[in-house]
Design a protein around this motif. Structure first.
Motif, PDB file in Angstrom:
ATOM      1  N   GLU A 234       0.795 -12.346   9.450  1.00  0.00           N
ATOM      2  CA  GLU A 234       1.572 -11.909   8.273  1.00  0.00           C
ATOM      3  C   GLU A 234       2.654 -10.932   8.712  1.00  0.00           C
ATOM      4  OE1 GLU A 234      -1.006  -9.668   5.661  1.00  0.00           O
ATOM      5  OE2 GLU A 234      -1.812  -8.517   7.319  1.00  0.00           O
TER       6      GLU A 234
ATOM      7  N   GLY B 149      -3.390 -10.912  -0.186  1.00  0.00           N
ATOM      8  CA  GLY B 149      -2.284 -10.448  -1.028  1.00  0.00           C
ATOM      9  C   GLY B 149      -2.382 -10.952  -2.458  1.00  0.00           C
ATOM     10  N   ILE B 150      -2.004 -10.092  -3.367  1.00  0.00           N
ATOM     11  CA  ILE B 150      -2.012 -10.441  -4.788  1.00  0.00           C
ATOM     12  C   ILE B 150      -0.786 -11.316  -5.100  1.00  0.00           C
ATOM     13  CG2 ILE B 150      -1.793  -9.402  -7.104  1.00  0.00           C
ATOM     14  CD1 ILE B 150      -3.568  -7.058  -5.777  1.00  0.00           C
ATOM     15  N   THR B 151       0.342 -11.002  -4.484  1.00  0.00           N
ATOM     16  CA  THR B 151       1.551 -11.816  -4.682  1.00  0.00           C
ATOM     17  C   THR B 151       1.359 -13.208  -4.087  1.00  0.00           C
ATOM     18  OG1 THR B 151       2.664  -9.711  -4.231  1.00  0.00           O
ATOM     19  CG2 THR B 151       4.068 -11.625  -4.604  1.00  0.00           C
TER      20      THR B 151
ATOM     21  N   TYR C  48      -2.601   1.152   8.818  1.00  0.00           N
ATOM     22  CA  TYR C  48      -1.159   0.940   8.674  1.00  0.00           C
ATOM     23  C   TYR C  48      -0.357   1.509   9.834  1.00  0.00           C
ATOM     24  CZ  TYR C  48      -1.164  -1.928   4.656  1.00  0.00           C
ATOM     25  OH  TYR C  48      -1.334  -3.021   3.849  1.00  0.00           O
TER      26      TYR C  48
ATOM     27  N   SER D 167       4.580  -7.003   8.364  1.00  0.00           N
ATOM     28  CA  SER D 167       3.998  -5.662   8.462  1.00  0.00           C
ATOM     29  C   SER D 167       3.465  -5.203   7.101  1.00  0.00           C
ATOM     30  CB  SER D 167       5.025  -4.664   9.002  1.00  0.00           C
ATOM     31  OG  SER D 167       6.013  -4.383   8.040  1.00  0.00           O
ATOM     32  N   GLY D 168       4.056  -5.729   6.030  1.00  0.00           N
ATOM     33  CA  GLY D 168       3.577  -5.377   4.689  1.00  0.00           C
ATOM     34  C   GLY D 168       3.732  -6.529   3.718  1.00  0.00           C
ATOM     35  N   GLU D 169       3.643  -7.761   4.250  1.00  0.00           N
ATOM     36  CA  GLU D 169       3.866  -8.939   3.409  1.00  0.00           C
ATOM     37  C   GLU D 169       3.045 -10.111   3.939  1.00  0.00           C
ATOM     38  OE1 GLU D 169       6.399  -7.900   5.512  1.00  0.00           O
ATOM     39  OE2 GLU D 169       7.402  -6.473   4.209  1.00  0.00           O
ATOM     40  N   ASN D 170       2.694 -11.025   3.053  1.00  0.00           N
ATOM     41  CA  ASN D 170       2.140 -12.310   3.489  1.00  0.00           C
ATOM     42  C   ASN D 170       3.294 -13.285   3.714  1.00  0.00           C
ATOM     43  OD1 ASN D 170      -0.392 -11.471   1.280  1.00  0.00           O
ATOM     44  ND2 ASN D 170      -0.838 -11.956   3.414  1.00  0.00           N
TER      45      ASN D 170
ATOM     46  N   GLY E  31       5.046 -10.096  -1.323  1.00  0.00           N
ATOM     47  CA  GLY E  31       4.224  -8.894  -1.416  1.00  0.00           C
ATOM     48  C   GLY E  31       4.707  -8.048  -2.588  1.00  0.00           C
ATOM     49  N   THR E  32       3.936  -7.042  -2.908  1.00  0.00           N
ATOM     50  CA  THR E  32       4.292  -6.192  -4.038  1.00  0.00           C
ATOM     51  C   THR E  32       5.651  -5.543  -3.833  1.00  0.00           C
ATOM     52  OG1 THR E  32       1.994  -5.806  -4.547  1.00  0.00           O
ATOM     53  CG2 THR E  32       3.554  -4.161  -5.343  1.00  0.00           C
TER      54      THR E  32
ATOM     55  N   LYS F  39      -7.527  -2.369   2.399  1.00  0.00           N
ATOM     56  CA  LYS F  39      -6.188  -1.797   2.624  1.00  0.00           C
ATOM     57  C   LYS F  39      -6.399  -0.331   2.997  1.00  0.00           C
ATOM     58  CE  LYS F  39      -1.722  -1.781   0.196  1.00  0.00           C
ATOM     59  NZ  LYS F  39      -0.834  -2.260   1.249  1.00  0.00           N
TER      60      LYS F  39
ATOM     61  N   LEU G 213      -4.057  -9.504   4.948  1.00  0.00           N
ATOM     62  CA  LEU G 213      -4.475  -8.846   3.714  1.00  0.00           C
ATOM     63  C   LEU G 213      -4.519  -9.918   2.615  1.00  0.00           C
ATOM     64  CD1 LEU G 213      -4.950  -5.814   2.688  1.00  0.00           C
ATOM     65  CD2 LEU G 213      -2.814  -6.179   1.464  1.00  0.00           C
TER      66      LEU G 213
ATOM     67  N   ARG H 222      -8.986  -4.782  -5.859  1.00  0.00           N
ATOM     68  CA  ARG H 222      -8.891  -4.722  -4.392  1.00  0.00           C
ATOM     69  C   ARG H 222      -9.207  -3.312  -3.894  1.00  0.00           C
ATOM     70  NH1 ARG H 222      -3.570  -7.055  -1.743  1.00  0.00           N
ATOM     71  NH2 ARG H 222      -2.704  -5.082  -2.434  1.00  0.00           N
TER      72      ARG H 222
HETATM   73  N1  PMP Z   1      -0.002  -7.822   3.977  1.00  0.00           N
HETATM   74  C1  PMP Z   1       0.090  -6.504   4.194  1.00  0.00           C
HETATM   75  C2  PMP Z   1      -0.234  -5.981   5.550  1.00  0.00           C
HETATM   76  C3  PMP Z   1       0.487  -5.646   3.151  1.00  0.00           C
HETATM   77  O1  PMP Z   1       0.583  -4.324   3.363  1.00  0.00           O
HETATM   78  C4  PMP Z   1       0.797  -6.182   1.889  1.00  0.00           C
HETATM   79  C5  PMP Z   1       1.252  -5.274   0.781  1.00  0.00           C
HETATM   80  N2  PMP Z   1       0.176  -4.769   0.054  1.00  0.00           N
HETATM   81  C6  PMP Z   1       0.695  -7.572   1.717  1.00  0.00           C
HETATM   82  C7  PMP Z   1       0.288  -8.365   2.782  1.00  0.00           C
HETATM   83  C8  PMP Z   1       0.974  -8.209   0.392  1.00  0.00           C
HETATM   84  O2  PMP Z   1      -0.031  -7.896  -0.528  1.00  0.00           O
HETATM   85  P1  PMP Z   1       0.278  -7.766  -2.082  1.00  0.00           P
HETATM   86  O3  PMP Z   1       0.925  -9.038  -2.485  1.00  0.00           O
HETATM   87  O4  PMP Z   1      -1.050  -7.581  -2.695  1.00  0.00           O
HETATM   88  O5  PMP Z   1       1.182  -6.610  -2.241  1.00  0.00           O
END
Ligand code: PMP
Length: 304
Positions: A189, A215-217, A160, A191-194, A253-254, A155, A213, A57
């Motif tokens: 989604e 997301g890998i998770t 952000y 702010s930092g997660e799906n 998310g991670t 990303k 995003l 990514r």
């Molecule tokens: N959406 C956003 C905006 C994120 O910052 C993240 C964290 N990287 C995710 C989703 C989840 O992505 P991942 O599972 O790859 O961490």
């Protein structure tokens, strides 16, 4: 002593410093990753989750956003990361932050011809949100940055600011986290997660076209749901109203792992406690990420 990877080598953390004139600091011209290392005390091992996927990514973020290519191969990046984690000798969960950024001391916008650099730092990092009791979230008044404002799927550090605004608003209002809508007013989604929704036993998540995003998770959750629970995920648009009538909701998310959502805008989700399917998926995810599922051993890279 802690170490970082900076300007091509592993150095003491305190030596990994950038100038206040750095292009990326002033203009947000960087791309990055967030990677997890989980400490497995029983096995005496640290497992890094989906390392190759994170660098894939980052490679695509470089191309899409910075109009450049990574100076290192994926194999080199993985090797450096494992070496750095080993050198830091943690015996607890960690976060790993690779960042590729415009490092030149330069006034003026643009991307082409601006010098760039790559660095990695690591830090101890426990749970990000309450994975046990679940969290209370709000729908943000800020919209997720659209594909017309920044390349979809990358990303980007500067992007952000959008996530930080949403998170700050949520915390100011007394919530734990925010859900952002897309420009089409459908659910994007966190702010930092799906985000995943469960309704009548069906697992639903917004498609990548909702400016989320990739997301890998998110992919891990879909794989576990299908292989372990026989549940195929439906990727489709979700309206804001559907959030309130969901049987279960969770973020992934991670940093977040799988975090249950028990309340949106003050309205209880289901009975207002962690849902059974969410708990199952959470257990499956953390077992795999912590290196306790032989079936998913290829998700993780050993540090020691
Ligand atoms: N959406 C956003 C905006 C994120 O910052 C993240 C964290 N990287 C995710 C989703 C989840 O992505 P991942 O599972 O790859 O961490």
């Amino acid at each position: 002593m802690r170490y970082a990877f900076f300007k091509g080598k592993i150095v003491p953390f305190g030596e990994a410093k950038v100038s206040i004139m750095t292009h990326a600091l002033n203009y947000g011209t960087g791309v990055f990753e967030g990677v997890r290392g989980y400490w497995n005390a029983e096995k005496g091992q640290m497992y890094i989750v989906k390392l190759r996927e994170h660098y894939q990514r980052l490679e695509s973020s470089c191309k899409l956003a910075l109009k450049t290519t990574l100076k290192y191969s994926l194999a080199e990046l993985e090797k450096i990361t494992v070496e750095l984690a080993r050198k830091n000798d943690y015996r607890e969960d960690i976060y790993i932050r690779p960042i590729y950024y415009k490092s030149q001391e330069k006034i003026g916008l643009g991307l082409i011809g601006v010098e760039e650099d790559f660095s990695i730092f690591t830090a101890p990092f426990g749970t990000y949100l309450d994975i046990n009791k679940g969290i209370r979230v709000c729908v943000s008044s800020w919209w997720r940055i659209s594909e017309k404002s920044a390349p979809q799927g990358a990303k980007i550090t500067g992007a952000y600011f959008n996530s930080s605004l949403a998170k700050a608003e949520a915390l100011e209002k007394g919530f734990d986290e925010a859900i952002l809508l897309s420009h089409q007013r459908t659910v994007a989604e966190g702010s930092g997660e799906n985000l995943f929704l469960i309704k009548h036993g069906k697992l639903i998540t917004p498609p990548l076209s909702e400016t989320i995003l990739p997301g890998i998770t998110r992919v891990c959750v879909m794989e576990l749901a299908e292989k372990e629970l026989g549940l195929k995920t439906t990727e489709r648009q979700i309206s804001q109203d559907e959030l309130y009538s969901a049987d279960e909701l969770f973020f992934c998310g991670t940093a977040a792992g799988v975090t249950p959502i028990i309340d949106v805008d003050g309205k209880k989700i289901g009975p207002g406690t962690v849902g059974p399917l969410t708990r199952k998926l959470q257990d499956l995810y953390f077992a795999a990420a912590r290196g306790d599922s032989p079936k998913y051993a290829d998700w993780v890279t050993s540090v020691y």
